[in-house]
Design an enzyme around this catalytic site. Structure first.
Site, short mmCIF file in Angstrom:
data_model
loop_
_atom_site.label_atom_id
_atom_site.label_comp_id
_atom_site.label_asym_id
_atom_site.label_seq_id
_atom_site.Cartn_x
_atom_site.Cartn_y
_atom_site.Cartn_z
N HIS A 42 -1.69 -0.18 2.45
CA HIS A 42 -2.84 -0.08 1.55
C HIS A 42 -4.02 0.50 2.33
O HIS A 42 -4.11 0.33 3.56
CB HIS A 42 -3.23 -1.46 1.04
CG HIS A 42 -2.26 -2.04 0.06
ND1 HIS A 42 -2.60 -3.08 -0.77
CD2 HIS A 42 -0.97 -1.73 -0.23
CE1 HIS A 42 -1.56 -3.39 -1.51
NE2 HIS A 42 -0.56 -2.59 -1.21
N GLU A 93 -7.17 -0.37 2.57
CA GLU A 93 -8.02 -1.34 3.28
C GLU A 93 -7.32 -1.91 4.51
O GLU A 93 -7.94 -2.05 5.57
CB GLU A 93 -8.42 -2.49 2.35
CG GLU A 93 -9.17 -2.05 1.11
CD GLU A 93 -8.26 -1.71 -0.06
OE1 GLU A 93 -8.79 -1.54 -1.16
OE2 GLU A 93 -7.01 -1.64 0.10
N CYS A 148 -6.67 -6.33 -2.52
CA CYS A 148 -5.66 -7.31 -2.92
C CYS A 148 -5.65 -8.49 -1.94
O CYS A 148 -6.39 -8.50 -0.95
CB CYS A 148 -4.29 -6.65 -2.96
SG CYS A 148 -3.62 -6.27 -1.31
N CYS A 161 -4.92 -7.39 1.72
CA CYS A 161 -6.06 -6.71 2.33
C CYS A 161 -7.22 -7.67 2.54
O CYS A 161 -7.98 -7.55 3.50
CB CYS A 161 -6.47 -5.52 1.48
SG CYS A 161 -5.18 -4.25 1.44
#
Length: 149
Positions: free
Chosen positions: A50, A52, A80, A83
């Protein structure tokens, strides 16, 4: 935040062919953008890539803990759970996001939607959460990217 949304609006045509999804993040330290990252989950066949999480990992290696303690992470979408943990454990004090997890879930049919503020409320130290900012612009990117069911 507006620059992040405008940049994200180019993602469907720029990276869709490569298979990446329209998520991006950047770290700002002392008013300057120091590092950027985008979602590469599909192109790298790794569900942990992801934007992040990649950003926090790279920033920690490049800048160290003292610099991240002065940083702000700007994310195109509310981070999420995975993250969120990366942000918390890296000791970044502030996160700003565009599209909320609830709005993204409504667009994509997401099955694991959890607000960042609620997740971070369980930590022993505070992390300032600002968002959703410019949600219309941020959700527009996702609405155009994912086909309607």
């Amino acid at each position: 935040m507006r620059d992040l949304c405008v940049s994200a609006s180019r993602w469907p045509r720029r990276w869709r062919g490569a298979g990446d999804e329209p998520f991006g993040a950047l770290v700002v330290v002392d008013g300057a953008v120091r590092l950027t990252a985008r979602n590469v989950v599909l192109t790298e066949s790794d569900p942990t890539r992801h934007a992040e999480l990649t950003l926090v990992s790279d920033a920690r290696l490049r800048f160290g803990a003292a610099t991240l303690a002065r940083a702000t992470i700007y994310s195109s979408t509310e981070p999420c759970m995975m993250c969120c943990g990366a942000v918390y454990w890296s000791r970044v004090p502030r996160v700003v996001f565009g599209c909320s997890a609830a709005a993204l879930g409504a667009i994509t049919g997401g099955s694991l939607v959890a607000p960042l503020r609620q997740l971070l409320a369980h930590g022993q130290r505070g992390v300032e959460v600002i968002g959703s900012g410019l949600e219309h612009e941020a959700t527009d990117v996702h609405s155009r990217f994912w086909p309607r069911a």
